[in-house]
Design a protein around this motif. Structure first.
Motif, PDB file in Angstrom:
ATOM      1  N   VAL A  33     -15.067  16.045   1.972  1.00 13.21           N
ATOM      2  CA  VAL A  33     -15.805  15.419   1.014  1.00 13.21           C
ATOM      3  C   VAL A  33     -16.428  13.909   1.724  1.00 13.21           C
ATOM      4  N   ASP A  34     -15.522  13.219   1.948  1.00 15.19           N
ATOM      5  CA  ASP A  34     -15.609  12.010   2.569  1.00 15.19           C
ATOM      6  C   ASP A  34     -16.888  11.929   3.749  1.00 15.19           C
ATOM      7  N   ALA A  38     -20.493  10.836   4.382  1.00 17.45           N
ATOM      8  CA  ALA A  38     -21.023   9.698   5.311  1.00 17.45           C
ATOM      9  C   ALA A  38     -22.082  10.416   6.194  1.00 17.45           C
ATOM     10  N   GLY A  39     -22.167  11.764   6.232  1.00 17.86           N
ATOM     11  CA  GLY A  39     -23.176  12.213   7.113  1.00 17.86           C
ATOM     12  C   GLY A  39     -24.346  12.390   6.345  1.00 17.86           C
ATOM     13  N   ALA A  40     -24.320  12.511   4.896  1.00 23.33           N
ATOM     14  CA  ALA A  40     -25.646  12.549   4.148  1.00 23.33           C
ATOM     15  C   ALA A  40     -26.209  10.883   4.082  1.00 23.33           C
ATOM     16  N   ARG A  41     -25.285  10.040   3.980  1.00 24.40           N
ATOM     17  CA  ARG A  41     -26.047   8.802   4.118  1.00 24.40           C
ATOM     18  C   ARG A  41     -26.553   8.368   5.275  1.00 24.40           C
ATOM     19  N   GLY A  59     -14.560  12.024  10.724  1.00 27.07           N
ATOM     20  CA  GLY A  59     -13.487  12.321   9.891  1.00 27.07           C
ATOM     21  C   GLY A  59     -13.005  13.636   9.476  1.00 27.07           C
ATOM     22  N   LEU A  60     -13.232  14.635  10.562  1.00 28.78           N
ATOM     23  CA  LEU A  60     -12.885  16.047  10.469  1.00 28.78           C
ATOM     24  C   LEU A  60     -12.145  16.277  11.830  1.00 28.78           C
ATOM     25  N   PRO A  61     -11.292  17.531  11.434  1.00 28.45           N
ATOM     26  CA  PRO A  61     -10.494  18.081  12.533  1.00 28.45           C
ATOM     27  C   PRO A  61     -11.466  18.942  13.331  1.00 28.45           C
ATOM     28  N   PRO A  62     -11.091  19.335  14.588  1.00 24.83           N
ATOM     29  CA  PRO A  62     -11.970  20.246  15.430  1.00 24.83           C
ATOM     30  C   PRO A  62     -11.966  21.559  14.533  1.00 24.83           C
ATOM     31  N   VAL A  79     -20.344  20.690   4.866  1.00 24.82           N
ATOM     32  CA  VAL A  79     -19.185  21.078   5.750  1.00 24.82           C
ATOM     33  C   VAL A  79     -18.401  21.934   5.427  1.00 24.82           C
ATOM     34  N   ALA A  80     -17.875  22.989   6.473  1.00 24.30           N
ATOM     35  CA  ALA A  80     -17.033  24.083   6.187  1.00 24.30           C
ATOM     36  C   ALA A  80     -15.815  24.022   7.183  1.00 24.30           C
TER      37      ALA A  80
END
Length: 111
Positions: A33-34, A38-41, A59-62, A79-80
């Motif tokens: 969600v975070d 961040a990507g949308a902003r 902010g995400l793992p691979p 994001v999935a």
């Protein structure tokens, strides 16, 4: 008394592993969600798609999949993230999803 403990111990271990996996899933969902926000902003400000993907990936793992759709009015980031069980039990991975939408700022570059 020892026989009861021998029977109950595997169940307690299974409950502990399940609880820890649930906590891990919740933490990864919050990260999704975070990262989507961040990507949308970043996309709504008119940053390039590669910069948006970098903002999300921080902010995400691979293994996460990121989709960015920017129109004249809004920007959507999805994001999935597939998450496997902590022990190999033959279950398919849980797919966590998060979506964020932001209004594209005036003057932002079009895709």
């Amino acid at each position: 008394m020892t026989a009861e403990i021998a029977v109950a111990f595997p169940v307690l271990v299974l409950l502990l592993v399940t609880a820890l996996w649930g906590i891990m899933l919740a933490a990864r969902q919050v990260a999704c969600v975070d990262a989507a926000g961040a990507g949308a902003r970043a996309a709504a400000r008119g940053e390039s798609i590669s910069a948006v993907r970098e903002a999300v990936a921080r902010g995400l793992p691979p293994g996460a999949r990121v989709e960015v759709l920017r129109t004249g009015e809004s920007t959507r980031v999805v994001v999935a993230l597939p998450v496997r069980a902590p022990v190999p039990v033959g279950l398919s991975p849980v797919i966590l999803r998060a979506r964020a939408v932001a209004v594209t700022e005036p003057g932002a570059a079009e895709p």
